[in-house]
Scaffold this motif. Structure first.
Motif, mmCIF file in Angstrom:
data_model
loop_
_atom_site.group_PDB
_atom_site.id
_atom_site.type_symbol
_atom_site.label_atom_id
_atom_site.label_comp_id
_atom_site.label_asym_id
_atom_site.label_seq_id
_atom_site.Cartn_x
_atom_site.Cartn_y
_atom_site.Cartn_z
ATOM 1 N N THR A 188 -2.536 49.047 -20.005
ATOM 2 C CA THR A 188 -1.591 49.424 -18.953
ATOM 3 C C THR A 188 -0.195 48.944 -19.336
ATOM 4 O O THR A 188 -0.032 48.012 -20.128
ATOM 5 C CB THR A 188 -1.955 48.823 -17.587
ATOM 6 N N TRP A 189 0.809 49.570 -18.732
ATOM 7 C CA TRP A 189 2.178 49.141 -18.994
ATOM 8 C C TRP A 189 2.450 47.745 -18.444
ATOM 9 O O TRP A 189 3.288 47.007 -18.985
ATOM 10 C CB TRP A 189 3.165 50.149 -18.396
ATOM 11 N N LYS A 190 1.745 47.362 -17.379
ATOM 12 C CA LYS A 190 1.931 46.013 -16.847
ATOM 13 C C LYS A 190 1.452 44.981 -17.864
ATOM 14 O O LYS A 190 2.112 43.959 -18.097
ATOM 15 C CB LYS A 190 1.172 45.844 -15.527
ATOM 16 N N GLU A 191 0.288 45.238 -18.489
ATOM 17 C CA GLU A 191 -0.206 44.337 -19.540
ATOM 18 C C GLU A 191 0.762 44.300 -20.716
ATOM 19 O O GLU A 191 1.027 43.237 -21.284
ATOM 20 C CB GLU A 191 -1.587 44.787 -20.014
ATOM 21 N N TYR A 192 1.260 45.451 -21.088
ATOM 22 C CA TYR A 192 2.227 45.551 -22.190
ATOM 23 C C TYR A 192 3.413 44.622 -21.915
ATOM 24 O O TYR A 192 3.843 43.843 -22.787
ATOM 25 C CB TYR A 192 2.674 47.008 -22.301
ATOM 26 N N GLY A 193 3.956 44.717 -20.691
ATOM 27 C CA GLY A 193 5.110 43.910 -20.340
ATOM 28 C C GLY A 193 4.815 42.423 -20.332
ATOM 29 O O GLY A 193 5.620 41.613 -20.803
ATOM 30 N N ASN A 202 8.145 36.976 -26.734
ATOM 31 C CA ASN A 202 9.562 37.273 -26.942
ATOM 32 C C ASN A 202 10.366 36.025 -27.261
ATOM 33 O O ASN A 202 10.300 35.025 -26.535
ATOM 34 C CB ASN A 202 10.149 37.917 -25.678
ATOM 35 N N GLY A 203 11.095 36.050 -28.377
ATOM 36 C CA GLY A 203 12.074 35.007 -28.647
ATOM 37 C C GLY A 203 11.578 33.770 -29.343
ATOM 38 O O GLY A 203 12.222 32.716 -29.231
ATOM 39 N N TRP A 204 10.453 33.845 -30.074
ATOM 40 C CA TRP A 204 10.011 32.691 -30.864
ATOM 41 C C TRP A 204 9.310 33.164 -32.136
ATOM 42 O O TRP A 204 8.924 34.323 -32.251
ATOM 43 C CB TRP A 204 9.116 31.744 -30.050
ATOM 44 N N ASP A 205 9.182 32.252 -33.078
ATOM 45 C CA ASP A 205 8.653 32.604 -34.398
ATOM 46 C C ASP A 205 7.135 32.564 -34.391
ATOM 47 O O ASP A 205 6.525 31.573 -34.751
ATOM 48 C CB ASP A 205 9.212 31.640 -35.450
ATOM 49 N N TRP A 206 6.506 33.666 -33.975
ATOM 50 C CA TRP A 206 5.052 33.668 -33.873
ATOM 51 C C TRP A 206 4.335 34.103 -35.141
ATOM 52 O O TRP A 206 3.115 34.047 -35.215
ATOM 53 C CB TRP A 206 4.562 34.491 -32.691
ATOM 54 N N GLY A 230 9.467 40.947 -28.202
ATOM 55 C CA GLY A 230 8.348 41.628 -27.562
ATOM 56 C C GLY A 230 8.181 43.081 -27.929
ATOM 57 O O GLY A 230 7.096 43.531 -28.289
ATOM 58 N N SER A 231 9.269 43.866 -27.843
ATOM 59 C CA SER A 231 9.122 45.309 -27.994
ATOM 60 C C SER A 231 10.386 45.934 -28.557
ATOM 61 O O SER A 231 11.500 45.543 -28.196
ATOM 62 C CB SER A 231 8.820 45.931 -26.623
ATOM 63 N N ALA A 232 10.215 46.902 -29.438
ATOM 64 C CA ALA A 232 11.328 47.718 -29.926
ATOM 65 C C ALA A 232 11.209 49.091 -29.282
ATOM 66 O O ALA A 232 10.177 49.749 -29.411
ATOM 67 C CB ALA A 232 11.287 47.836 -31.447
ATOM 68 N N ALA A 271 11.806 45.779 -19.144
ATOM 69 C CA ALA A 271 11.663 45.712 -20.597
ATOM 70 C C ALA A 271 12.937 45.267 -21.298
ATOM 71 O O ALA A 271 12.887 44.782 -22.440
ATOM 72 C CB ALA A 271 11.216 47.070 -21.142
ATOM 73 N N THR A 272 14.082 45.416 -20.648
ATOM 74 C CA THR A 272 15.331 44.974 -21.279
ATOM 75 C C THR A 272 15.327 43.473 -21.522
ATOM 76 O O THR A 272 16.127 42.969 -22.319
ATOM 77 C CB THR A 272 16.559 45.340 -20.413
ATOM 78 N N LYS A 273 14.404 42.766 -20.878
ATOM 79 C CA LYS A 273 14.327 41.306 -21.032
ATOM 80 C C LYS A 273 13.481 40.887 -22.232
ATOM 81 O O LYS A 273 13.477 39.718 -22.602
ATOM 82 C CB LYS A 273 13.737 40.679 -19.764
#
Length: 511
Positions: A200-205, A212-216, A225-227, A283-285
């Motif tokens: 689902t898109w909720k899971e995606y988000g 988002n924002g760390w060296d995983w 997170g997403s392009a 998603a902009t976040k």
């Protein structure tokens, strides 16, 4: 930002590192097909070399380099060497492709013999294009084109656009993260939820925010997170529709996704579309810095270069990730577009609280021959050559060429395993993802009505205001719906309705 090579020679040499070389007289002259050599067919290198077009000039208008523009120029150069023709190629930005052909068409002119554009231009352009001749329809290559992409290239049974690309949107993800037990534990400990391929898109988000924002991936750089394609004038309307189908394409309410066919009332501001835009604003976040201005090329480079966990749109970003010069080759996976746990029922005016998923067989790159061209046979020979077996297989392997699967033979995983060095499980998952979209009965095709460029531009304008925080999702889509109503009135309700009925037949599996 991690990037992948974009130089043509670098990409081709990267492919050839793995691929076996097939020495024949054609692959020796044309390194682009070194992986396969010439492949027999009506428009193979061997057959096209028998044509003599010396003294004739072919004029082509295509997209800017690299996406579709680069293979157009490459195959033009090859075609010229094989036939003796002079081939002039003009490159035009995506936002100007429609007008570059339409303005002279309306003036009764044909400055280009071949015009590239988007498949959803078909209804505006078709009266100015020459239908594909029977002899090309009967070629080995054409008979391999999937049913859905024959439909996308045709209008009411007549093919006006020559298939060179087959486009659909689907999910791309970092398999080395999603399938990693350590990351699964980390995610479960932090959120209480399972880390898995999002359905689902909720899971995606939720997952995109967490990563988002760390060296995983331990490479010393931050990942995100997403392009996504969010740039106003660079195909963002297609990204919005991909997010909307889960919430707004209800299999229990046939008769139109974009409009209600009976009334031609726009659906674009109903609660399903609003929910999708609400998700997109969120998603902009979790996109990379500057991600709100990403066009298609940026999305390809970002996911393909290993910068994000997720991506969704055309095949290009996934293919870029699977090139030999990518740092994440064989570390990525594919799946259908995420769905939703509810879908809007426009008949009852309520949510149906049932899981819903729908593929988006999005517009693809399309190309046609001008009806007023004086070199039509040469033009069709070029297009047939463009998509011949050898060129097509080579083009598929290059992420930013923009040439994606549209032939039944493209669904054979061995094509990717044997000639591109893909992991077998990834190749099988990829081809299954594509094949299942062809089988789906709950799907959305592009809007293909007169004035389509105006409709999609209105979507881009409205949704970009929501992404920028200038309007709420509801306000933005109310503005889009109002503009759509004005366009329908301007173009003519009966004309748009007549056009839209053909698209609805496709969606409702009646064509």
């Amino acid at each position: 930002m991690k990037i992948i090579k974009t130089c043509l020679s670098a990409m081709i040499s990267g492919i050839l590192i793995f691929s076996p070389a097939y020495a024949d007289k054609w692959s020796d002259q044309f390194p682009h097909i070194k992986a396969t050599g010439d492949i027999s067919g009506d428009c193979s290198y061997e057959e096209i070399s028998k044509k003599n077009y010396k003294g004739k000039t072919l004029k082509i208008n295509t997209h800017a380099v690299p996406v579709i523009g680069q293979p157009t120029a490459l195959h033009a150069e090859q075609f010229a060497k094989l036939t003796g023709a002079t081939v002039d190629v003009t490159h035009t930005p995506a936002g100007d492709l429609y007008a570059k052909a339409m303005v002279p068409f309306k003036a009764g002119q044909a400055p280009y013999d071949i015009v590239f554009g988007f498949s959803n231009f078909i209804n505006d352009w078709r009266q100015y294009l020459a239908p594909v001749p029977k002899k090309y329809m009967n070629t080995k290559e054409m008979k391999d084109v999937t049913k859905s992409h024959v439909g996308v290239s045709s209008w009411d049974g007549t093919m006006y656009q020559y298939p060179v690309d087959g486009d659909r949107h689907y999910l791309k993800y970092r398999k080395d993260v999603i399938d990693n037990p350590e990351m699964q534990k980390k995610y479960k400990d932090a959120t209480g939820k399972e880390l898995k391929v999002p359905t689902t898109w909720k899971e995606y988000g939720e997952m995109a925010k967490f990563f988002n924002g760390w060296d995983w991936d331990g490479d010393g750089e931050k990942e995100y997170g997403s392009a996504e394609v969010m740039k106003k004038d660079d195909l963002m309307f297609a990204a919005f529709f991909s997010r909307s189908v889960a919430y707004a394409k209800n299999p229990r309410t046939p008769g139109g996704f974009f409009f209600d066919l009976e009334t031609m009332k726009p659906n674009v501001n109903n609660p399903g579309f609003v929910e999708a835009l609400t998700d997109w604003v969120e998603a902009t976040k979790y996109v990379p810095p500057g991600g709100i201005n990403f066009g298609l090329g940026d999305e390809i480079g970002s996911f393909g270069g290993g910068q994000t966990l997720f991506s969704f749109s055309w095949d290009d970003a996934f293919i870029a990730a699977m090139q030999d010069d990518s740092p994440i080759k064989n570390k990525v996976g594919t799946a259908p577009l995420p769905g939703a746990d509810k879908v809007w029922n426009r008949v009852s005016g309520k949510w149906d609280n049932k899981y819903n998923q729908a593929p988006y067989i999005v517009w693809g790159w399309a190309v046609g021959v001008a009806k007023k061209s004086k070199v039509q046979e040469m033009a069709f020979d070029y297009l047939c050559f463009f998509s011949n077996g050898a060129n097509h297989q080579a083009d598929l392997a290059i992420g930013n060429f923009g040439v994606n699967p549209f032939k039944n033979s493209d669904f054979d995983p061995n094509l990717y395993i044997d000639t591109m060095g893909w992991d077998a499980d990834i190749a099988k998952s990829y081809t299954k993802t594509l094949k299942d979209m062809e089988k789906s009965k709950n799907r959305v095709f592009p809007l293909r009505v007169r004035g389509v460029f105006e409709f999609t531009s209105a979507v881009a304008t409205g949704t970009s205001k929501a992404l920028a925080g200038q309007l709420s999702p509801q306000e933005a889509l109310d503005e889009v719906a109002k503009e759509w109503e004005a366009i329908v009135k301007r173009v003519g309700k009966s004309a748009v309705q007549e056009d839209y009925a053909v698209g609805v037949k496709m969606e409702d599996n009646k064509l």
